[in-house]
Structures are given as structure tokens and as C-alpha cells.
Design an enzyme around this catalytic site. Structure first.
Site, mmCIF file in Angstrom:
data_model
loop_
_atom_site.group_PDB
_atom_site.id
_atom_site.type_symbol
_atom_site.label_atom_id
_atom_site.label_comp_id
_atom_site.label_asym_id
_atom_site.label_seq_id
_atom_site.Cartn_x
_atom_site.Cartn_y
_atom_site.Cartn_z
ATOM 1 N N CYS A 1 1.106 -1.441 -0.246
ATOM 2 C CA CYS A 1 0.221 -0.056 -0.479
ATOM 3 C C CYS A 1 0.887 1.032 0.110
ATOM 4 O O CYS A 1 1.850 1.482 -0.023
ATOM 5 C CB CYS A 1 -0.899 0.288 1.100
ATOM 6 S SG CYS A 1 -2.119 0.970 1.256
ATOM 7 N N CYS B 1 -0.227 4.521 6.390
ATOM 8 C CA CYS B 1 -1.063 4.587 7.606
ATOM 9 C C CYS B 1 -0.312 4.117 9.017
ATOM 10 O O CYS B 1 0.704 3.171 8.463
ATOM 11 C CB CYS B 1 -2.047 4.482 7.705
ATOM 12 S SG CYS B 1 -3.433 5.048 6.170
ATOM 13 N N CYS C 1 -0.668 0.673 10.066
ATOM 14 C CA CYS C 1 -1.117 -0.181 9.543
ATOM 15 C C CYS C 1 0.121 -1.141 9.056
ATOM 16 O O CYS C 1 1.702 -1.026 8.759
ATOM 17 C CB CYS C 1 -1.805 0.156 8.654
ATOM 18 S SG CYS C 1 -1.933 -1.098 7.214
ATOM 19 N N CYS D 1 -2.953 -7.136 10.124
ATOM 20 C CA CYS D 1 -3.358 -7.820 8.479
ATOM 21 C C CYS D 1 -2.240 -8.014 7.871
ATOM 22 O O CYS D 1 -1.643 -6.058 7.782
ATOM 23 C CB CYS D 1 -4.545 -7.445 7.501
ATOM 24 S SG CYS D 1 -4.476 -7.287 5.977
#
Lengths: 351, 221
Positions: free
Chosen positions: A116, A120, A123, A334
Site C-alpha cells: 500500500c 498509515c 498499519c 493484516c
């Protein structure tokens, strides 16, 4: 089963795209609908199975295309029944999908990108940087290649990646999921999440009827900038203003995801500002308990604070629920599985 | 054929388009708006091409606005941007974004074209009391090196991950940060560049005891 990296997939093509394929190969127009049937209704994994196409048509197709299919290479099962699947991508990257059974519901959480770009702070996927966009076929492959495919009742695009950063392929996958030629799902069974990439979010709302979930995490500008770099580009206040232009009182719903961080975003001031921010939007807030990832400076709020926060928001008229923590024993966060696989490869980076 | 103006943009005439190193361009066009150093804008060539975001890479007092971009051969927009000549039109949104420079002491950390907002900040007179750490592969990729070297009050450190050069840390930017003993705890850290660098550097700074609210990140997407 693996895939031939040199041949494009038929799986993941919309009906319009299959018509282009048929035309380009000199096949009759109705072939497109027949191919869609084999791909999305009969779950064919090989062009030879397309038995209502002439052998010649199949040969022509096979020369240029394959159906495309990738089996998962790892699965972890939680004591609560949650399963986490690891899939390779066509380009040899990795993605994760989570199957979450819950009484009469069975939800699959799919990835839209490998890695990604959004960075963030809380994350795990962010730590991989960006690896690749997933094709519509790679997105849908996560759905049809798990043994629980037939049991699924809901789909959420909340796995790895920012769906709005790969909108073209996400929209193609939604078209196939929700069209009669495809899987024929109701769009109300599907939720797509975003951190609030406003132009792409607007296009999504124009072109799809699926539900929308916004990763909110704090209503305060300065705080959100430190947690989510996107706030430097698109402010959550502007995201909320955009959402006020859309109707969420009928079939389509919007929800806000809010991870609870101890002493950071769990105070009465946050309740007050959330109420102000979301005033005028019919919505729901989902509070999420934070399960720390390696090296994070953030801590999860304690249970009493989470429940108090929920009650305070409900008392102010903002429908708020606490999301059940599922599969904690297998996926703390995740991105862990795929990060491990990625690290095995030790790829050279350019800085 | 008359191109329609994309919604929310202003047509601006290109003033110059310089390829400053292989496949990296510094594109300068008329300035339709005021902006703050560190802001970005979205830009396209016509209503049919989705606009892309670019950090402004020029000073707030300059007559024109410039951006820095690398040509992505598989992309739609950048190969066309590379061909622009003086007099051509680009369509530009008003500036926005809050990755803003200030007069406070700070550490600026960038990879590749992530140097763009720091060019803007330094050209706008905010280069004093700053340390700039730029990471790239080779010596050719330290865009505006001479400009940064000449700024009073700015400590300029460059890290090249490939090759060996004088006046340069020969190694990755993250290796430099690990080796250096002086990372102030109370100054702001501005990070801009590819998401993997932003994440690795942020983790590293947090590990070194820098509070995460002193770290401001700009991602390129």
C-alpha cells in the site's frame, strides 16, 4: 495450480471486455456471454471446459488467453473459525484474504493491492511499501479460489491496499460480482473501504451501488496528519462534506471505521468532535480494538474506555458498534503473513 | 480541435520544460494562484486524462510554478508531459495540502523526486536551521544539489545507495540514519518520497525515541 505468467487472464474481464476479446479474435459476439457463463457461473478453470464453443474458437482463445487461477499457498485457522489465506499474485508478490464466519453470515475480506502507498502509522501492510495493483481477476480470485466460496454472504474490500488507488480494477471486479452475467450478487452485500481519496471516492459513488466505509480514526486534523499522511492531501472534513452530497438513507450505506488508541483518540473531546463532523450524514461508526503491530508507538484503549466511547456516541445519536475482534490468535494484524513472505525475497530497494 | 478545460482547473502556459537528468523533468508554467511552500496541485493535459498530484517545487515568490516529475513509460500522463514545450497548455488545480514548511528548525528527509516540496520551502526562504537528507541511487539523482549546497543555515547530506562518490554518504539513507548519533528529539521531521522509505524511516525514528507526533509524512501515490 499456478498461472502462465505470459498469458493474460480471461477471468476478471467484464462482459464489455470479453466482447472486445471476441471481436479482436474474430469470434461471434454472443461468444462473450458464453465465456462469461463459463467463468462466473460454471467456475471453469480451463478453456477446454468451454464446451459450447467450437473447438476452433477454443483454440483461437487458447492461443492468446488463459482462464487464470491461483491457489492459495498458505492458510492459518483461528480457534474462532476465522481463516487467513495467503495468495501469490501473478507477478510473484503476496496478498492476504480473511474468511470470517459469524453465525448466519460469512464474510470475506479481500485485498485490492499488494502492499500500500498510504503509509498509515498503525498499519502492518504499510510497512511493505507498495508492491503492485491487483487486476480485477486477482481481486476476484481471492473470492472464488477459497473452499468457502459457496458459503459467502458478504464481501468487504478491507484487506491490503487502498481500493480507491486501484479504482479501475476494483470497479471492474464489482461489475462482475454484481451483474447478471457475473456472480449476480446484490451490491448491498459488498462494502468497499477507503481512507478518503476524494476524487476516486466520488467516482466510486457515481459508478457503483456498493456500501462505502471510511477509515476515520480521529476527527482532528493535526492528529490525523500524524496517523494518516493522506490527511495532508485530503482532509477528513472535506471527505465528510463530499459525503453530504450523496444519499445514504436508502439502499447504500456509509460507515466510519475508528480504531481506538489509548489516550490518543478515545477522549470526550473526540466524541464531541465526531458528532460535529458527522452531523448531517446518516451513518454508523464501527469502533475497532487495536492489536499492536511490531514496533508501533500506539496502544489500544482499554475495554472500559471502548464501551464508554460507544455509549457516549450512541447517546448523542450516532449509531455506534464495537467490532468483534476475530482471529486474534492467527493474524494480530493484516499484512504479517505477506510481509514474512516478502522478506524472504529480500528485494533491493532504491534509497 | 478545442480541448475542454477539466473541471476545477485553470489553463496555464508552459514556460520551460527541462530534462534535468535522464527521464526527470523540471516543468515550469505560469502561476495562476498563490500557494504555501510544501503544497501540491493536481495537473493534467485535458479532460480525458485523470489528473495527477504533484508537489510544487518552486518558491512562493517566484513568477512561475514548477513541478518535478519522473517519466513513467507505462503511464498515461508523464510521457506526454515530457514532450511539452514553451507555449503549450497544462490544466492546474488550485494548490492544497498541509505538508507545510516553517521557520522552525527541522529535519527534511526525501528520496528521489520527493525532494520537490523541500525545493519549494528552501526557495521560499525557509532553508535556515534545517538539515536536508536526500537519498537516491546515483549522483545524478540529487536534483538541485548545487542549490541546496549554497543555502546558508542548511546542512545538506546526500546518501547514494549505488556507487561511491565524494562528499556523499555511500549507502542507503536508512543506513545513514542508523549510524548517525545526532537525531534531535524535539525537532520536526518531514518525510517525503516513496511509501516504503517513509515507513522505514518513520519506524527507525520512532525506535530512536522520536515522538511520532514530531514526524510528518507526505506520500506519493
Amino acid at each position: 495450480m499456478t498461472t502462465d505468467i505470459n498469458k493474460p487472464w480471461l477471468y476478471g474481464k467484464t462482459l464489455a471486455e470479453l466482447k472486445e476479446v471476441a471481436t479482436s479474435l474474430g469470434l461471434p459476439g454472443f461468444t462473450a456471454k458464453q465465456i462469461a457463463d463459463w467463468l462466473y457461473k460454471k467456475n471453469a478453470t480451463n478453456i477446454d471446459q468451454f464446451t459450447n464453443l467450437s473447438i476452433k474458437a477454443r483454440e483461437v482463445l487458447k492461443a492468446e488467453y488463459q482462464v487464470g487461477y491461483i491457489a492459495h499457498t498458505d492458510v492459518q485457522t483461528s480457534i474462532d473459525g476465522t481463516k487467513k489465506y495467503l495468495f501469490p499474485t501473478v507477478g510473484g508478490k503476496f496478498i492476504e484474504s480473511a474468511y470470517i464466519p459469524d453465525r448466519d453470515r460469512a464474510t470475506l475480506c479481500v485485498s485490492s493491492q499488494s502492499g500500500c502507498k498510504m503509509g498509515c502509522l498503525f498499519c502492518m501492510t504499510a510497512k511493505q511499501g507498495f508492491q503492485s495493483h491487483l487486476s480485477a481477476g486477482e481481486i476476484l480470485n481471492q473470492v472464488r479460489a477459497i473452499p468457502e466460496f459457496e458459503k459467502l454472504t458478504n464481501l468487504v474490500y478491507m484487506g491490503m491496499g487502498e481500493p480507491m488507488d486501484n479504482l479501475k480494477n476494483v470497479l471492474a471486479s464489482l461489475d462482475i460480482l454484481t451483474s447478471d452475467y457475473g456472480y449476480g450478487w446484490s451490491p448491498t452485500r459488498i462494502t468497499v473501504s477507503t481512507i478518503g481519496v476524494i476524487p476516486a471516492m466520488r467516482e466510486f459513488l457515481e459508478k457503483s451501488k456498493c456500501h462505502l466505509a471510511i477509515s476515520l480514526h480521529t476527527p482532528f486534523d493535526e492528529e490525523r496528519r500524524k496517523l494518516m499522511p493522506i490527511q495532508n492531501v485530503y482532509k477528513i472534513r472535506d471527505v465528510a462534506e463530499e459525503l453530504k452530497q450523496w444519499d445514504f438513507t436508502k439502499q447504500r450505506r456509509v460507515s466510519f471505521e475508528y480504531i481506538m488508541f489509548k489516550d490518543l483518540n478515545d477522549t470526550p473531546a473526540h466524541v464531541k468532535e465526531l458528532v460535529r463532523l458527522l452531523n448531517g450524514i446518516k451513518c454508523r461508526i464501527n469502533l475497532i480494538r487495536f492489536h499492536p503491530i511490531p514496533g508501533t508507538p500506539l496502544l489500544g484503549s482499554d475495554e472500559q474506555t471502548v464501551q464508554g466511547f460507544k455509549e457516549a456516541l450512541n447517546a448523542k445519536g450516532v449509531v455506534t458498534t464495537v467490532r468483534a475482534s476475530r482471529g486474534q490468535d492467527i493474524y494480530a494484524a493484516c499484512g504479517l503473513l505477506s510481509t514474512k513472505e516478502l522478506n524472504k525475497k529480500e528485494e533491493e530497494t532504491d534509497f | 480541435m478545442i480541448e475542454s478545460t477539466p473541471v476545477g482547473t485553470t489553463a496555464c502556459k508552459v514556460v520551460a520544460n527541462e530534462e534535468i537528468t535522464d527521464n526527470v523533468h523540471y516543468l515550469t508554467f505560469e502561476r495562476p494562484y498563490d500557494f504555501e511552500a510544501g503544497q501540491l496541485l493536481s495537473l493534467t493535459l485535458n479532460a480525458n486524462i485523470p489528473p495527477r498530484l504533484y508537489s510544487i517545487a518552486s518558491g512562493t515568490n517566484n513568477d512561475c510554478i514548477s513541478i518535478l516529475f519522473d517519466v513513467k513509460p507505462e503511464g498515461t500522463l508523464t510521457p506526454l508531459l515530457a514532450k511539452l514545450a514553451a507555449g503549450d497548455l497544462v490544466f492546474v488545480s488550485p494548490p492544497y495540502g498541509s505538508f507545510l514548511g516553517s521557520n522552525e528548525p527541522a529535519i527534511w528527509i526525501a528520496t528521489g523526486t520527493g525532494i520537490a516540496p523541500f525545493i519549494s520551502m528552501a526557495q521560499s526562504g525557509l532553508g535556515d536551521n534545517k538539515t536536508l537528507i536526500h537519498g537516491a541511487r546515483t549522483i545524478n539523482e540529487f536534483y538541485f544539489a548545487h542549490f541546496f549546497e549554497a543555502i546558508k543555515g542548511l546542512t545538506y547530506i546526500r546518501c547514494a545507495s549505488k556507487g561511491s562518490y565524494s562528499n556523499t554518504y555511500n549507502g542507503r539513507l536508512t543506513a545513514y540514519l542508523r549510524e548517525t548519533s545526532s537525531l534531535p528529539l524535539n525537532e520536526k521531521y518531514y518525510l517525503c518520497g516513496n511509501p516504503l522509505m517513509v515507513n522505514e524511516v518513520r519506524d527507525l525514528l520512532i525506535e530512536r525515541g522520536i515522538p511520532f507526533d514530531n514526524i510528518l509524512s507526505e506520500i506519493f501515490f
